[in-house]
Design a protein around this motif. Structure first.
Motif, PDB file in Angstrom:
ATOM      1  N   HIS A   1      -8.040   9.029  -7.469  1.00  0.00           N
ATOM      2  CA  HIS A   1      -8.079   7.585  -7.680  1.00  0.00           C
ATOM      3  C   HIS A   1      -6.675   7.148  -8.076  1.00  0.00           C
ATOM      4  O   HIS A   1      -6.314   7.149  -9.249  1.00  0.00           O
ATOM      5  CB  HIS A   1      -9.079   7.207  -8.764  1.00  0.00           C
ATOM      6  CG  HIS A   1      -9.172   5.732  -8.995  1.00  0.00           C
ATOM      7  ND1 HIS A   1      -9.606   4.847  -8.040  1.00  0.00           N
ATOM      8  CD2 HIS A   1      -8.837   4.978 -10.075  1.00  0.00           C
ATOM      9  CE1 HIS A   1      -9.565   3.617  -8.519  1.00  0.00           C
ATOM     10  NE2 HIS A   1      -9.095   3.678  -9.756  1.00  0.00           N
ATOM     11  N   ASP A   2      -5.862   6.808  -7.092  1.00  0.00           N
ATOM     12  CA  ASP A   2      -4.497   6.397  -7.356  1.00  0.00           C
ATOM     13  C   ASP A   2      -4.080   5.338  -6.336  1.00  0.00           C
ATOM     14  O   ASP A   2      -4.889   4.890  -5.516  1.00  0.00           O
ATOM     15  CB  ASP A   2      -3.546   7.598  -7.328  1.00  0.00           C
ATOM     16  CG  ASP A   2      -3.653   8.393  -6.028  1.00  0.00           C
ATOM     17  OD1 ASP A   2      -4.150   7.846  -5.022  1.00  0.00           O
ATOM     18  OD2 ASP A   2      -3.233   9.565  -6.015  1.00  0.00           O
ATOM     19  N   THR A   3      -2.815   4.943  -6.392  1.00  0.00           N
ATOM     20  CA  THR A   3      -2.339   3.876  -5.524  1.00  0.00           C
ATOM     21  C   THR A   3      -2.491   4.218  -4.055  1.00  0.00           C
ATOM     22  O   THR A   3      -2.934   3.394  -3.243  1.00  0.00           O
ATOM     23  CB  THR A   3      -0.858   3.564  -5.829  1.00  0.00           C
ATOM     24  OG1 THR A   3      -0.727   3.247  -7.214  1.00  0.00           O
ATOM     25  CG2 THR A   3      -0.365   2.388  -4.989  1.00  0.00           C
ATOM     26  N   LEU A   4      -2.139   5.441  -3.685  1.00  0.00           N
ATOM     27  CA  LEU A   4      -2.224   5.847  -2.280  1.00  0.00           C
ATOM     28  C   LEU A   4      -3.668   5.853  -1.798  1.00  0.00           C
ATOM     29  O   LEU A   4      -3.953   5.464  -0.664  1.00  0.00           O
ATOM     30  CB  LEU A   4      -1.582   7.225  -2.084  1.00  0.00           C
ATOM     31  CG  LEU A   4      -1.504   7.741  -0.645  1.00  0.00           C
ATOM     32  CD1 LEU A   4      -0.849   6.711   0.266  1.00  0.00           C
ATOM     33  CD2 LEU A   4      -0.749   9.064  -0.598  1.00  0.00           C
TER      34      LEU A   4
ATOM     35  N   GLU B   1       4.496   1.915   2.539  1.00  0.00           N
ATOM     36  CA  GLU B   1       4.035   1.566   1.194  1.00  0.00           C
ATOM     37  C   GLU B   1       4.264   2.730   0.222  1.00  0.00           C
ATOM     38  O   GLU B   1       4.668   2.531  -0.931  1.00  0.00           O
ATOM     39  CB  GLU B   1       2.550   1.198   1.225  1.00  0.00           C
ATOM     40  CG  GLU B   1       2.244  -0.096   1.969  1.00  0.00           C
ATOM     41  CD  GLU B   1       2.610  -1.323   1.163  1.00  0.00           C
ATOM     42  OE1 GLU B   1       3.066  -1.187   0.016  1.00  0.00           O
ATOM     43  OE2 GLU B   1       2.433  -2.442   1.684  1.00  0.00           O
ATOM     44  N   ALA B   2       3.977   3.953   0.679  1.00  0.00           N
ATOM     45  CA  ALA B   2       4.186   5.128  -0.176  1.00  0.00           C
ATOM     46  C   ALA B   2       5.657   5.285  -0.524  1.00  0.00           C
ATOM     47  O   ALA B   2       6.017   5.612  -1.667  1.00  0.00           O
ATOM     48  CB  ALA B   2       3.666   6.379   0.525  1.00  0.00           C
ATOM     49  N   LEU B   3       6.528   5.046   0.453  1.00  0.00           N
ATOM     50  CA  LEU B   3       7.964   5.148   0.223  1.00  0.00           C
ATOM     51  C   LEU B   3       8.421   4.087  -0.771  1.00  0.00           C
ATOM     52  O   LEU B   3       9.257   4.357  -1.650  1.00  0.00           O
ATOM     53  CB  LEU B   3       8.702   4.989   1.552  1.00  0.00           C
ATOM     54  CG  LEU B   3      10.213   5.201   1.540  1.00  0.00           C
ATOM     55  CD1 LEU B   3      10.547   6.592   1.027  1.00  0.00           C
ATOM     56  CD2 LEU B   3      10.786   4.997   2.928  1.00  0.00           C
ATOM     57  N   THR B   4       7.877   2.885  -0.654  1.00  0.00           N
ATOM     58  CA  THR B   4       8.221   1.815  -1.593  1.00  0.00           C
ATOM     59  C   THR B   4       7.842   2.198  -3.009  1.00  0.00           C
ATOM     60  O   THR B   4       8.604   1.976  -3.964  1.00  0.00           O
ATOM     61  CB  THR B   4       7.510   0.506  -1.199  1.00  0.00           C
ATOM     62  OG1 THR B   4       7.931   0.119   0.107  1.00  0.00           O
ATOM     63  CG2 THR B   4       7.837  -0.607  -2.187  1.00  0.00           C
TER      64      THR B   4
END
Length: 248
Positions: free
Chosen positions: A58-61, A83-86
């Motif tokens: 349960h995280d941003t990714l 998005e992950a790179l950001t």
């Protein structure tokens, strides 16, 4: 990468330049992009292989993987990678820089007056978002308030000037006084804008707040530090960065 962003005419030729400033920089950018690609690939594979169709993380990714666009379609892999790179970039400097500065100024202050408030509560092993404490906890509380229309003008001005405005922060604005954060007014909240405001504000600010609290709170809870610097040294880059914080 910042240089090439300003000197766009160099970008097509940068990989041919012998100067390691460019060759190593380009390789670092490729490596960073590879980290994001790898993280997205592993997460999508794990999600596909999950027996119940769901992933346990349960995280941003994970939220991005499960997100839908206005048409109800899943986010494309390329956008997930972006998005992950950001998320990697937005906090890579802010969290260590801020933690370094916080640790220095806490130890530089009057002994015995700041550390008890910076540490997590007695008996706790880790800091919890739902149970904030002291200065760090205050910054994590979500409190609703209305921004004045003048915020549009302030956003166009200098954050440094706003953060050093004695009319807002008091006559001791140049002093290290963390107690000021324990009794914030609506004007204080509006005038404190290191992440900017609105739809263009820093996308990583909430996670950055959490990470700083998780680093600094438990550190002062578990250890006693000794400072070996008389003053903080810093340098100007993309933004102001502390050089180091020598502690034992």
């Amino acid at each position: 990468m910042s240089t090439l962003g300003l000197l766009l005419q160099l970008r097509p030729f940068a990989k041919y330049l012998l100067d390691s400033f460019f060759t190593r920089g380009l390789q670092s950018a490729r490596d960073l992009h590879g980290i994001a690609v790898g993280a997205v690939d592993r997460r999508l594979k794990a999600t596909d292989e999950a027996c119940d169709g769901r992933h346990t993380r349960h995280d941003t990714l994970e939220m991005l993987v499960n997100a839908k666009d206005p048409q109800g379609m899943s986010i494309l892999r390329e956008e997930l990678t972006s998005e992950a790179l950001t998320q990697l970039i937005t906090r890579s400097d802010m969290v260590p820089n801020t933690s370094c500065a916080i640790i220095y100024w806490i130890l530089h202050g009057t002994p015995g007056t700041i550390v008890p408030k910076a540490a997590i509560p007695e008996g706790e092993f880790v800091a919890r978002h739902e149970q904030p404490s002291g200065y760090l906890g205050e910054s994590l509380k979500t409190q609703g308030y209305s921004m004045a229309k003048s915020i549009i003008l302030r956003e166009q001005g200098s954050s440094f000037a706003i953060h050093h405005d004695a009319e807002v922060w008091g006559d001791d604005v140049e002093e290290f006084n963390p107690d000021r954060w324990l009794n914030l007014t609506p004007r204080h909240k509006v005038c404190f804008n290191p992440f900017s405001y609105g739809p263009r504000a820093c996308v990583g600010q909430n996670v950055a707040h959490m990470e700083v609290a998780l680093i600094v709170g438990p550190a002062f809870h578990r250890y006693v530090f000794r400072l070996y610097q008389t003053k903080p040294e810093s340098h100007e880059g993309f933004y102001k960065k502390p050089d180091e914080c020598l502690v034992e």
